[in-house]
Design a protein around this motif. Sequence first.
Motif, short mmCIF file in Angstrom:
data_model
loop_
_atom_site.label_atom_id
_atom_site.label_comp_id
_atom_site.label_asym_id
_atom_site.label_seq_id
_atom_site.Cartn_x
_atom_site.Cartn_y
_atom_site.Cartn_z
N GLN A 88 0.83 -1.19 0.00
CA GLN A 88 0.00 0.00 0.00
C GLN A 88 0.88 1.25 0.00
O GLN A 88 1.75 1.41 0.84
CB GLN A 88 -0.89 -0.01 1.25
CG GLN A 88 -1.73 1.24 1.43
CD GLN A 88 -2.89 1.29 0.45
OE1 GLN A 88 -3.48 0.27 0.15
NE2 GLN A 88 -3.20 2.47 -0.04
N LYS A 661 -4.94 10.14 -1.55
CA LYS A 661 -6.26 10.69 -1.85
C LYS A 661 -7.22 9.62 -2.37
O LYS A 661 -8.40 9.59 -2.01
CB LYS A 661 -6.14 11.84 -2.86
CG LYS A 661 -5.42 13.05 -2.32
CD LYS A 661 -5.29 14.14 -3.38
CE LYS A 661 -4.53 15.34 -2.84
NZ LYS A 661 -4.37 16.40 -3.87
N LYS A 662 -6.72 8.76 -3.24
CA LYS A 662 -7.57 7.72 -3.82
C LYS A 662 -8.09 6.78 -2.73
O LYS A 662 -9.28 6.41 -2.71
CB LYS A 662 -6.77 6.94 -4.86
CG LYS A 662 -7.59 6.03 -5.74
CD LYS A 662 -6.70 5.42 -6.83
CE LYS A 662 -7.52 4.53 -7.76
NZ LYS A 662 -6.65 3.95 -8.83
N SER A 663 -7.22 6.39 -1.82
CA SER A 663 -7.63 5.51 -0.72
C SER A 663 -8.60 6.21 0.21
O SER A 663 -9.54 5.60 0.72
CB SER A 663 -6.39 5.05 0.06
OG SER A 663 -5.50 4.32 -0.77
N ARG A 664 -8.36 7.49 0.45
CA ARG A 664 -9.28 8.25 1.31
C ARG A 664 -10.69 8.27 0.73
O ARG A 664 -11.68 8.04 1.44
CB ARG A 664 -8.79 9.70 1.47
CG ARG A 664 -7.53 9.85 2.26
CD ARG A 664 -7.17 11.32 2.40
NE ARG A 664 -5.84 11.49 2.93
CZ ARG A 664 -5.27 12.67 3.16
NH1 ARG A 664 -5.93 13.78 2.89
NH2 ARG A 664 -4.05 12.75 3.65
N ARG A 665 -10.79 8.56 -0.56
CA ARG A 665 -12.12 8.64 -1.18
C ARG A 665 -12.84 7.30 -1.10
O ARG A 665 -14.03 7.24 -0.78
CB ARG A 665 -11.98 9.10 -2.64
CG ARG A 665 -11.62 10.57 -2.78
CD ARG A 665 -11.83 11.05 -4.19
NE ARG A 665 -10.88 10.44 -5.12
CZ ARG A 665 -9.71 10.97 -5.44
NH1 ARG A 665 -9.34 12.13 -4.91
NH2 ARG A 665 -8.90 10.36 -6.30
N ALA A 666 -12.12 6.22 -1.37
CA ALA A 666 -12.74 4.89 -1.29
C ALA A 666 -13.18 4.58 0.13
O ALA A 666 -14.26 4.00 0.34
CB ALA A 666 -11.75 3.83 -1.79
N THR A 669 -16.26 6.58 1.08
CA THR A 669 -17.43 6.01 0.40
C THR A 669 -17.96 4.81 1.19
O THR A 669 -19.18 4.68 1.40
CB THR A 669 -17.06 5.58 -1.03
OG1 THR A 669 -16.61 6.71 -1.76
CG2 THR A 669 -18.26 4.98 -1.74
#
Length: 818
Positions: A88, A661-666, A669
């Motif tokens: 990760q 950022k991508k992991s945060r958004r997922a 959600t």
Amino acid sequence: MDDRVSAWLESLGLDRYRQAFQQHAITWDVLPELNDDDLLSMGVLLGHRKQLLRAIAHLSQSGKDDHAGSQVTAASKEIPPSSSGRAQAERRQLTVMFCDLVGSTALARRLDPEDLQDMIRGFLDACSQAIGRFNGYIAKYMGDGLLVYFGYPQAHEHDAERAVHAGLAILELVRTRPTAPPPSQESEVAVRIGIATGHVIVGETIGHETAKERSVFGETPNLAARLQALAAPGQLIIDSVTKRLVGSEFECMDHGTFALKGFDTPVQLWRVLGSRTSMSRFESYRSGRLGSFVGREHETALLLGRWGEAIGGEGQVVLLCGEAGIGKSRIASSLRDRLIDERYHMIQFQCSPYHTNTALYPVINCLRQAAGMTGEDTPAMQRQKLDKLALDNGIDDPATVFLLADLLALPTDAQPRLNVSSEKRKQMTLDALVQYLHRSANRFPTLFIVEDAHWVDPTTMDLLTRIIDRIQSMRVLLIITFRPDFKPVWADYSHVTFLTLSRLPRRHSAELLASMTGGKALPPEVERAIIAKTDGVPLYLEELTQSLLQSGMLAEENNSFILRAPLKELSIPDSLQGLLMERIDRLGSIKEIIQVGSAIGREFCYELLQGVVDVTESQLKLALQLFVESGIIFQEGEIPAAKFQFKHTLLQEAAYGTLPKKSRRALHTRIAKTLAGKFAERVQMEPELLAYHYEQAGLAGPAVDYWHRAARRDAERSANIEALHHFNSALDLLKSLPQGQERNALELELLLARGVPLLSVKGYASDEMEHNYRRAKDLSEERSGSMHQFLAIRGLWVFHLVRGHVADARDLAETLLA
């Protein structure tokens, strides 16, 4: 060989010996019994043997930490990382080192390839030894060079400092070890090093099989490479961020300001000349950057009382316990300030995180400083200074002086040889040091401070026990500072006082904050944010305030500061990143669970966390138990009705800040969908919670809807300030939606509903009222003759009437009447 030994070797960067340990059936239980001969028979290199023996000694010394570490290891094995096959990536503050061997290309033309290989291997082994000692991670071997990370995969409290220490150690190793070609060759082997610190994305595994490596993205690696290229052979160059983070721990020289390729602004560089031996890490890092000393009246009175008893001939010990940054060193320094008019002798031991297994390390540094020794002194000059120190303290026993000289590795030819065993010599040395303290106290009352005893080496620990056993007959006040994970063995002595420092109350935090701003008032929302975020920890408050004052977010006026723009989130200062992340990284792969908790918020409940994470119930309970035991979070109530809270807001933000950022958004959600699907009653009561997670997930439509719901709920309760905040959030987010009639209709509805709390908070004649209703009037023209148009015009009419714009008000009134 069991998995724990394998993981231990990997953590030390010594995977190369995995097969040797396997062949010799080395298990975790056998590990503490290994000695130098065992490692030699297994083919372990000299430098690596020393590194392994230090690590083994550290394991043996800290049994409690081993138990906790084995629990974390077990939990990490039970709860594997969620990413499949690929590590990760994380957002990190990273100190990056580029290290390059100079002159190897010219040597390659003259040396046999095997000779060149041996030379390069010797260089790389020397570098690996130094890097491992300071917990660096070798990310990549690049021919005759290295790319090294400090702060990943395991963060440490002072990673920038560790990197510079490692760089200096590499320079010294290359200078002193025989890696150079024979004297008949023309070139001399040297090394040049560049170090830079900044924020990066790091950790994703790229490549396949033997070409795998952990990637790093950001400008910091490029900057470190540029600095290495600018360094001359034998030089270590650092950037200004690293220079600021290491404080005055090193002697540095301004290397100039350079326009570097790929960088928009010139970069100031520093050349590191060497390390400084400081009496106190507190003085090295905090001097000149402190607010006033506030509060602690009870604690200060207690220390002064114990000092009075010590002056009267009854030696006292105070064990000063507290978390990092709570003010242990500061209160000890404040006591010294209180004694400025008294005649007393000062002794200070500073324990070091890099020398937890270096016998009597703080004692040696203290003696060298007391004698005034410097790096420029010859051995003979240092010996003369030691003799003078002994004479000044009334030490005339040749055997005692010999022991002190031997401890400091000074010439001892003129003194009598002691034909005793090494164990007997150790006992005699400790007795000599106790006698040194006793003679000092006979001459003057002595304030003896031992800083950071959680890093104390075993032999210094023995010395302290001897001193505490005998201190009652000395005019000495001994203050020992340490963190809660250190368990002193002296707490039950009658002349020992255990004092735990708690966090500052709000009024003292506000007082400290005012001292940092020179008495100038901060905007109320800024002061509230700083005090709430720092939770009464003085170090956090001072660093966050200083970072804010230097950020350019505030404009200074005569008696106050004002915000140049609306207040955004206060980011964690660079100086606190390592301190906070070190605690989180200790959790291993189970930290992914605490990252989920950090995305939920400072507080989170068990049932919501369980609904979001992808682990079994038993795995989750084990992880939460470890989080609580490690002091990361507090628990209230019993599972499944339990609630959890991060010990500090900054700890939560540090855990959350590692997520890309991508992991945060997922993640947001998942949290939002779990709330909507399983917690309908809570969503009805707290729609702003779902609005926040939808917004962080990048789902503007649902977020606007739930901000609107929260605003209507608060407006109905006359909670007008809260309602106005929620309306503003909805309107700001609405701008990201595609333009069209549907968006305009929703904006008009929000503006008209916003008018009521806006009127209550800002007043009829405020500029905000005009802007709100003028925008509403423009939007309502699409719906001519509707009630929405009437309400928009009416709001604008009220503004002009109260403001005294009679002609404008009359025109609008006639439109309303029509």
